[in-house]
Design a protein around this motif. Structure first.
Motif, mmCIF file in Angstrom:
data_model
loop_
_atom_site.group_PDB
_atom_site.id
_atom_site.type_symbol
_atom_site.label_atom_id
_atom_site.label_comp_id
_atom_site.label_asym_id
_atom_site.label_seq_id
_atom_site.Cartn_x
_atom_site.Cartn_y
_atom_site.Cartn_z
ATOM 1 N N ALA A 61 0.843 -1.197 0.000
ATOM 2 C CA ALA A 61 0.000 0.000 0.000
ATOM 3 C C ALA A 61 0.880 1.250 0.000
ATOM 4 O O ALA A 61 0.654 2.194 -0.776
ATOM 5 N N MET A 62 1.879 1.271 0.872
ATOM 6 C CA MET A 62 2.780 2.428 0.929
ATOM 7 C C MET A 62 3.633 2.528 -0.333
ATOM 8 O O MET A 62 3.901 3.628 -0.839
ATOM 9 N N THR A 63 4.072 1.384 -0.863
ATOM 10 C CA THR A 63 4.869 1.379 -2.087
ATOM 11 C C THR A 63 4.079 1.964 -3.241
ATOM 12 O O THR A 63 4.607 2.747 -4.052
ATOM 13 N N LEU A 64 2.810 1.612 -3.345
ATOM 14 C CA LEU A 64 1.961 2.142 -4.413
ATOM 15 C C LEU A 64 1.821 3.653 -4.326
ATOM 16 O O LEU A 64 1.800 4.348 -5.350
ATOM 17 N N SER A 86 9.310 -1.718 7.554
ATOM 18 C CA SER A 86 8.710 -1.482 6.241
ATOM 19 C C SER A 86 8.517 -0.004 5.921
ATOM 20 O O SER A 86 8.586 0.391 4.747
ATOM 21 N N THR A 87 8.290 0.831 6.937
ATOM 22 C CA THR A 87 8.059 2.253 6.679
ATOM 23 C C THR A 87 9.281 2.904 6.042
ATOM 24 O O THR A 87 9.152 3.796 5.199
ATOM 25 N N GLY A 88 10.460 2.467 6.420
ATOM 26 C CA GLY A 88 11.679 2.961 5.788
ATOM 27 C C GLY A 88 12.027 2.199 4.527
ATOM 28 O O GLY A 88 12.572 2.764 3.570
ATOM 29 N N ALA A 183 -3.535 7.720 3.047
ATOM 30 C CA ALA A 183 -3.256 6.898 4.220
ATOM 31 C C ALA A 183 -3.283 5.434 3.816
ATOM 32 O O ALA A 183 -3.936 5.063 2.834
ATOM 33 N N THR A 184 -2.578 4.632 4.580
ATOM 34 C CA THR A 184 -2.568 3.197 4.316
ATOM 35 C C THR A 184 -2.801 2.434 5.611
ATOM 36 O O THR A 184 -2.556 2.945 6.700
ATOM 37 N N THR A 185 -3.270 1.201 5.463
ATOM 38 C CA THR A 185 -3.354 0.321 6.623
ATOM 39 C C THR A 185 -3.002 -1.096 6.208
ATOM 40 O O THR A 185 -2.880 -1.404 5.013
ATOM 41 N N ALA A 201 -4.761 -1.691 2.466
ATOM 42 C CA ALA A 201 -5.664 -0.743 1.810
ATOM 43 C C ALA A 201 -5.078 0.656 1.836
ATOM 44 O O ALA A 201 -4.278 0.999 2.715
ATOM 45 N N ILE A 202 -5.502 1.451 0.873
ATOM 46 C CA ILE A 202 -5.116 2.861 0.753
ATOM 47 C C ILE A 202 -6.391 3.698 0.821
ATOM 48 O O ILE A 202 -7.423 3.322 0.250
#
Length: 375
Positions: A61-64, A86-88, A183-185, A201-202
């Protein structure tokens, strides 16, 4: 005793979950079934945003989002030092540079004073272009978005809320995953709202971003999956996971978030003055992905964890190593003194069993063991 009791949850909702899974099997529509669209609509409605785009997991989700915003080499992305890897990772994956920021000792979330200082320092150095702030809603508590969004506006930065642990929390009624530009989860099983595998999800109110994300997550599709207009990835939430999440979302809304806050209050009353308990700022509401206490030092933390294990009580340490000390980021240059709070937290935090199905008797057992150790 379970650290996060998915077994009791399943038994409580067994009939609905089994029926939902069986329907998907009977329909044999395992990818892109109706359940996926229905879940996205329900999630968007709950969070209070226009669009929810489901995908394979929270990291994807964050990568997208990084892909859709064109984050690249030479860009700086500001993230908390005290969080999951993963956030970094998703920043470096796109060739950009993560800039780690120390956290607030009380909330565990990114320290907004040090965030602004890091942005100013990056601008003055002139080597990187500040682009994005990724606050993390650690342990279920939303980050300080009023201040973060003020800073982002001041320096013309985008904000991506990492709500992997924060889903269900809110600030003065505004729900987690509705802050920032997107935002992502994560629906990893142990998260506040988890499925039976991987999922994510985004969330966004940006119509153009939503359309781009829908393309990127399916091989950069255009009108259909055989019309590929850009380079994308394969990142879809499968129908069985969506069916499970639809059942769990009802339970989550109806009682689970309220119940974890009940457990939070039980812990706080019993542990007051014994150990340092979680602090929830006024106007904030946590979904308590974790209930994390602080001890005096590393020896006391490790000793308590050993005592709990002897009593058959599970506990976890989140996190044993700061982001800036991860070997994967060894190529980056940092001053260890800039992360005094994070370095300390990694030595003293301990997360106790926390979930909606934890009984008062279990809370008593945990707290009695802690008191016995401390005294």
């Amino acid at each position: 005793m379970e650290f996060r009791d998915l077994k009791t949850q399943y038994q409580k909702y067994k009939q609905e979950i089994d029926s939902a899974i069986q329907k998907v099997v009977n329909d044999a529509n395992f990818i892109g079934g109706n359940e996926v669209k229905e879940l996205e609509e329900q999630l968007a409605d709950y969070v209070g945003v226009k669009h929810c785009i489901s995908c394979a997991n929270g990291t994807e989700a964050m990568t997208l989002i990084m892909m859709s915003w064109g984050i690249k080499e030479g860009d700086a992305v500001f993230i908390p030092d005290f969080t999951f890897f993963s956030t970094g990772e998703i920043v470096s994956f796109k060739g950009a540079t993560p800039v780690f920021v120390d956290v607030d000792r009380e909330t565990f979330n990114i320290d907004t004073i040090q965030l602004e200082e890091a942005i100013i320092k990056t601008i003055e150095e002139g080597k990187l272009t500040p682009k994005v702030i990724i606050p993390v809603d650690l342990f279920g508590l939303p980050a300080n978005y009023p201040e973060i969004e003020r800073i982002a506006k001041k320096y013309n930065l985008l904000v991506l809320e990492d709500g992997a642990q924060g889903f269900g929390g809110n600030i003065n009624g505004k729900r987690a995953c509705s802050f920032g530009d997107a935002a992502t989860t994560s629906f990893f099983p142990a998260k506040p709202l988890g499925c039976y595998g991987d999922g994510g999800a985004i969330f966004t109110n940006d119509d153009k971003l939503a359309e781009l994300l829908k393309s990127l997550k399916v091989h950069g599709k255009g009108e259909n999956k055989y019309d590929n207009v850009r380079i994308g990835v394969n990142s879809r939430l499968d129908t069985i996971q969506a069916a499970v999440l639809k059942v769990k979302l009802k339970a989550f809304i109806n009682h689970e978030v309220e119940d974890v806050n009940r457990v939070y209050n039980l812990y706080n009353v019993r542990l007051n003055g014994i150990v340092e308990t979680p602090s929830i700022p006024e106007g904030y509401y946590s979904s308590f992905a974790q209930y994390t206490i602080k001890l005096k030092n590393n020896d006391q933390r490790d000793g308590l964890q050993a005592k709990l294990k002897e009593e058959g009580i599970p506990s976890m340490v989140y996190y044993v190593k700061p982001m800036h000390k991860q070997d994967a980021f060894a190529y980056l240059e940092f001053n260890d003194q800039d992360f005094e709070t994070t370095n300390n937290l990694c030595d003293i935090v301990l997360s106790l069993p926390m979930h909606p199905y934890l009984s008062e008797e279990d809370v008593d057992k945990v707290c009695d063991a802690i008191k016995e150790f401390m005294f």
